[in-house]
Design a protein around this motif. Structure first.
Motif, PDB file in Angstrom:
ATOM      1  N   ASP A  73       0.722  -1.126  -0.138  1.00 18.03           N
ATOM      2  CA  ASP A  73      -0.090  -0.062  -0.039  1.00 18.03           C
ATOM      3  C   ASP A  73       0.829   1.122   0.082  1.00 18.03           C
ATOM      4  N   ALA A  74       1.879   1.209   0.658  1.00 20.38           N
ATOM      5  CA  ALA A  74       2.710   2.389   0.776  1.00 20.38           C
ATOM      6  C   ALA A  74       3.454   2.537  -0.402  1.00 20.38           C
ATOM      7  N   ALA A  75       3.973   1.434  -1.036  1.00 22.53           N
ATOM      8  CA  ALA A  75       4.821   1.521  -1.969  1.00 22.53           C
ATOM      9  C   ALA A  75       3.949   1.954  -3.278  1.00 22.53           C
ATOM     10  N   GLY A  76       2.874   1.250  -3.602  1.00 19.29           N
ATOM     11  CA  GLY A  76       1.905   1.565  -4.643  1.00 19.29           C
ATOM     12  C   GLY A  76       2.194   0.444  -5.680  1.00 19.29           C
ATOM     13  N   TYR A  77       3.080  -0.411  -5.430  1.00 20.37           N
ATOM     14  CA  TYR A  77       3.362  -1.797  -6.082  1.00 20.37           C
ATOM     15  C   TYR A  77       3.668  -2.668  -5.134  1.00 20.37           C
ATOM     16  N   LEU A  78       3.779  -4.070  -5.620  1.00 21.10           N
ATOM     17  CA  LEU A  78       4.314  -5.146  -4.599  1.00 21.10           C
ATOM     18  C   LEU A  78       5.774  -5.244  -4.915  1.00 21.10           C
ATOM     19  N   PRO A  79       6.558  -4.917  -3.855  1.00 18.44           N
ATOM     20  CA  PRO A  79       7.948  -5.012  -3.871  1.00 18.44           C
ATOM     21  C   PRO A  79       8.495  -6.431  -3.868  1.00 18.44           C
ATOM     22  N   VAL A  80       9.478  -6.355  -4.779  1.00 16.09           N
ATOM     23  CA  VAL A  80       9.980  -7.850  -5.278  1.00 16.09           C
ATOM     24  C   VAL A  80      10.548  -8.625  -3.779  1.00 16.09           C
ATOM     25  N   ALA A  81      10.078  -9.722  -3.738  1.00 21.05           N
ATOM     26  CA  ALA A  81      10.446 -10.708  -2.752  1.00 21.05           C
ATOM     27  C   ALA A  81      11.009 -11.982  -3.446  1.00 21.05           C
ATOM     28  N   ALA A  82      12.442 -11.996  -3.662  1.00 23.71           N
ATOM     29  CA  ALA A  82      12.881 -13.060  -4.218  1.00 23.71           C
ATOM     30  C   ALA A  82      12.730 -14.491  -3.577  1.00 23.71           C
ATOM     31  N   GLU A  83      12.484 -15.556  -4.571  1.00 14.40           N
ATOM     32  CA  GLU A  83      12.436 -16.881  -3.984  1.00 14.40           C
ATOM     33  C   GLU A  83      13.729 -17.596  -4.157  1.00 14.40           C
ATOM     34  N   LEU A  84      14.337 -17.767  -3.388  1.00 14.27           N
ATOM     35  CA  LEU A  84      15.995 -18.118  -3.339  1.00 14.27           C
ATOM     36  C   LEU A  84      16.060 -19.659  -2.656  1.00 14.27           C
ATOM     37  N   PRO A  85      17.207 -20.359  -3.214  1.00 14.79           N
ATOM     38  CA  PRO A  85      17.388 -21.842  -2.910  1.00 14.79           C
ATOM     39  C   PRO A  85      17.682 -22.055  -1.422  1.00 14.79           C
ATOM     40  N   GLU A  86      17.272 -23.427  -1.203  1.00 12.99           N
ATOM     41  CA  GLU A  86      17.606 -23.661   0.272  1.00 12.99           C
ATOM     42  C   GLU A  86      19.114 -23.183   0.877  1.00 12.99           C
ATOM     43  N   GLY A  87      19.067 -22.868   2.100  1.00 16.64           N
ATOM     44  CA  GLY A  87      20.456 -22.359   2.467  1.00 16.64           C
ATOM     45  C   GLY A  87      20.362 -20.733   2.681  1.00 16.64           C
ATOM     46  N   TRP A  88      19.693 -19.978   1.699  1.00 18.13           N
ATOM     47  CA  TRP A  88      19.619 -18.424   1.487  1.00 18.13           C
ATOM     48  C   TRP A  88      18.796 -18.294   2.946  1.00 18.13           C
ATOM     49  N   THR A  89      18.993 -16.992   3.446  1.00 14.30           N
ATOM     50  CA  THR A  89      18.090 -16.568   4.316  1.00 14.30           C
ATOM     51  C   THR A  89      17.918 -14.961   4.008  1.00 14.30           C
ATOM     52  N   ALA A  90      16.991 -14.355   4.557  1.00 21.45           N
ATOM     53  CA  ALA A  90      16.976 -12.798   4.809  1.00 21.45           C
ATOM     54  C   ALA A  90      17.132 -12.535   5.984  1.00 21.45           C
ATOM     55  N   ASN A  91      17.917 -11.285   6.172  1.00 18.10           N
ATOM     56  CA  ASN A  91      17.946 -10.869   7.709  1.00 18.10           C
ATOM     57  C   ASN A  91      17.248  -9.724   7.780  1.00 18.10           C
ATOM     58  N   TYR A  92      16.741  -9.098   6.874  1.00 18.50           N
ATOM     59  CA  TYR A  92      15.669  -7.678   7.000  1.00 18.50           C
ATOM     60  C   TYR A  92      15.271  -7.758   5.756  1.00 18.50           C
ATOM     61  N   ALA A  93      14.096  -6.997   5.679  1.00 17.85           N
ATOM     62  CA  ALA A  93      13.282  -6.606   4.455  1.00 17.85           C
ATOM     63  C   ALA A  93      12.503  -5.102   5.087  1.00 17.85           C
ATOM     64  N   ARG A  94      12.838  -4.087   4.217  1.00 19.47           N
ATOM     65  CA  ARG A  94      12.049  -3.023   4.877  1.00 19.47           C
ATOM     66  C   ARG A  94      11.530  -1.953   3.853  1.00 19.47           C
ATOM     67  N   TRP A  95      10.523  -1.237   4.173  1.00 19.57           N
ATOM     68  CA  TRP A  95      10.127  -0.197   3.170  1.00 19.57           C
ATOM     69  C   TRP A  95      10.644   1.183   3.746  1.00 19.57           C
ATOM     70  N   THR A  96      11.446   1.906   2.944  1.00 20.56           N
ATOM     71  CA  THR A  96      11.778   3.236   3.346  1.00 20.56           C
ATOM     72  C   THR A  96      11.173   4.271   2.795  1.00 20.56           C
ATOM     73  N   GLY A  97      10.242   4.989   3.246  1.00 23.84           N
ATOM     74  CA  GLY A  97       9.513   6.358   2.677  1.00 23.84           C
ATOM     75  C   GLY A  97      10.472   7.370   2.244  1.00 23.84           C
ATOM     76  N   ALA A  98       9.818   8.174   1.224  1.00 24.89           N
ATOM     77  CA  ALA A  98      10.654   9.061   0.738  1.00 24.89           C
ATOM     78  C   ALA A  98      11.311  10.182   1.824  1.00 24.89           C
ATOM     79  N   SER A  99      12.353  10.590   1.825  1.00 26.00           N
ATOM     80  CA  SER A  99      12.876  11.442   2.811  1.00 26.00           C
ATOM     81  C   SER A  99      13.255  12.796   2.136  1.00 26.00           C
ATOM     82  N   GLY A 100      14.452  13.571   2.239  1.00 23.41           N
ATOM     83  CA  GLY A 100      14.906  14.555   1.758  1.00 23.41           C
ATOM     84  C   GLY A 100      15.390  14.482   0.420  1.00 23.41           C
ATOM     85  N   ASP A 101      15.492  13.189  -0.029  1.00 24.21           N
ATOM     86  CA  ASP A 101      15.910  13.064  -1.503  1.00 24.21           C
ATOM     87  C   ASP A 101      14.771  12.901  -2.488  1.00 24.21           C
TER      88      ASP A 101
END
Length: 195
Positions: A73-101
């Motif tokens: 909802d915040a992004a306006g699109y579905l952010p990519v969530a890659a499906e990786l092989p066994e043994g791979w892990t994700a240690n964070y996933a986050r949406w960062t809203g527009a700031s000064g840039d």
């Protein structure tokens, strides 16, 4: 003054302590030893309460797909969530809203089975300033083709490798410490999710 009297006056006086005085003098040293022993015992006890730090201590495997759907909802699109092989892990996933840039973006940190790191960044609002800041002074070093898509390769002074491409209105950046074969795995998974 006789010579014997002069010797007596110049000779150092050795104090003689009574038994009570000697006991009081030793009490300070004994008290210090007891206090030091108690302090070391407490420090050792606290040390034993702390868990050991191993690579597994810092391993997190977040549910990227769930976090991506929450950010949609915040992004306006579905952010990519890659499906990786066994043994791979994700240690964070986050949406960062527009700031000064003015650029809002999605980012996910992945760990390879060998514990190397690759970050995926995705935005549909890239601008030259934001893009340059994300690349951290990385210099172009060639191109790499992943699943038929050409990515620009860059090397940064910090030693991180970068791959970047434009796809379906998105700017995609991969960066990290892993070898290029592992970048290929992540890049292919990201492209597959974008369709």
């Amino acid at each position: 003054m006789s010579e014997a009297q002069e010797d007596q006056q110049s000779a150092p006086v050795t104090p003689v302590l009574t038994a009570k005085q000697a006991k009081r003098a030793n009490a300070s040293a004994i008290g210090m030893l007891i206090a030091t022993t108690v302090t070391l015992g407490l420090v050792f006890f606290v040390y034993l309460l702390n868990p050991t730090h191993t690579a597994e201590t810092y391993t997190r495997d977040v549910d990227v797909a769930t976090i991506a759907s929450e950010a949609e909802d915040a992004a306006g699109y579905l952010p990519v969530a890659a499906e990786l092989p066994e043994g791979w892990t994700a240690n964070y996933a986050r949406w960062t809203g527009a700031s000064g840039d003015g650029v809002a973006f999605w980012e996910v940190g992945y760990l390879t089975p060998e514990r190397q790191f690759i970050q995926v960044t995705q935005t549909n609002q890239s601008n030259p300033t934001w893009f340059a800041q994300r690349l951290e002074e990385a210099a172009p070093s060639g191109q790499r083709v992943i699943d038929g898509v050409t990515w620009e390769m860059l090397d940064s002074p910090s030693g991180d490798a970068y791959l970047t491409t434009e796809r379906d209105g998105f700017t995609l950046i991969l960066n990290g410490t892993a070898d290029l074969a592992q970048f290929d795995v992540v890049g292919a998974a990201v492209l597959e999710k974008l369709g």
